[in-house]
Design a protein around this motif. Structure first.
Motif, PDB file in Angstrom:
ATOM      1  N   ILE A  32       0.838  -1.201   0.000  1.00 28.43           N
ATOM      2  CA  ILE A  32       0.000   0.000   0.000  1.00 28.43           C
ATOM      3  C   ILE A  32       0.875   1.254   0.000  1.00 28.43           C
ATOM      4  O   ILE A  32       0.643   2.184  -0.775  1.00 28.43           O
ATOM      5  N   HIS A  66      -9.015   4.548   0.234  1.00 28.80           N
ATOM      6  CA  HIS A  66      -8.760   3.500  -0.760  1.00 28.80           C
ATOM      7  C   HIS A  66      -9.127   2.151  -0.142  1.00 28.80           C
ATOM      8  O   HIS A  66      -8.999   1.956   1.065  1.00 28.80           O
ATOM      9  N   TYR A  68      -8.521  -2.085  -0.311  1.00 28.10           N
ATOM     10  CA  TYR A  68      -7.600  -3.134  -0.744  1.00 28.10           C
ATOM     11  C   TYR A  68      -8.090  -4.490  -0.256  1.00 28.10           C
ATOM     12  O   TYR A  68      -8.639  -4.600   0.838  1.00 28.10           O
ATOM     13  N   TYR A  70      -7.356  -7.999   1.295  1.00 29.27           N
ATOM     14  CA  TYR A  70      -6.368  -8.614   2.185  1.00 29.27           C
ATOM     15  C   TYR A  70      -6.756 -10.075   2.379  1.00 29.27           C
ATOM     16  O   TYR A  70      -7.901 -10.387   2.717  1.00 29.27           O
TER      17      TYR A  70
END
Length: 85
Positions: A32, A66, A68, A70
């Motif tokens: 990131i 943002h 993401y 995982y």
């Protein structure tokens, strides 16, 4: 396996009435940082999308958000299963 709790860079997984606390892997955090070219950020939310897969909502110092994906590492899944089954 279910996400039980989350705080800062730590999360708790519940599986078969056993609880496991883990720190989010550095590789994920580094990815990131590199992608956004920032040194720090906050993880605002970690939501389970399926067993062992999560969405992490992060906020940059400028306030941008943002999302993401995982995924639990195979080693962590194997550890949880070895203890609970």
């Amino acid at each position: 396996m279910k996400l039980f709790d989350f705080a800062d860079f730590y999360y708790v997984i519940e599986h078969n009435n056993e609880y496991f606390e883990f720190e989010i892997e550095d590789d994920f955090l580094d990815q990131i940082s590199e992608e956004l070219d920032i040194d720090n950020f906050k993880i605002l939310e970690l939501s389970e999308i399926s067993e062992g897969e999560f969405t992490a909502l992060i906020e940059t110092p400028s306030g941008e958000k943002h999302s993401y994906k995982y995924t639990l590492s195979p080693e962590r899944v194997a550890y949880i299963l070895s203890v609970t089954e």
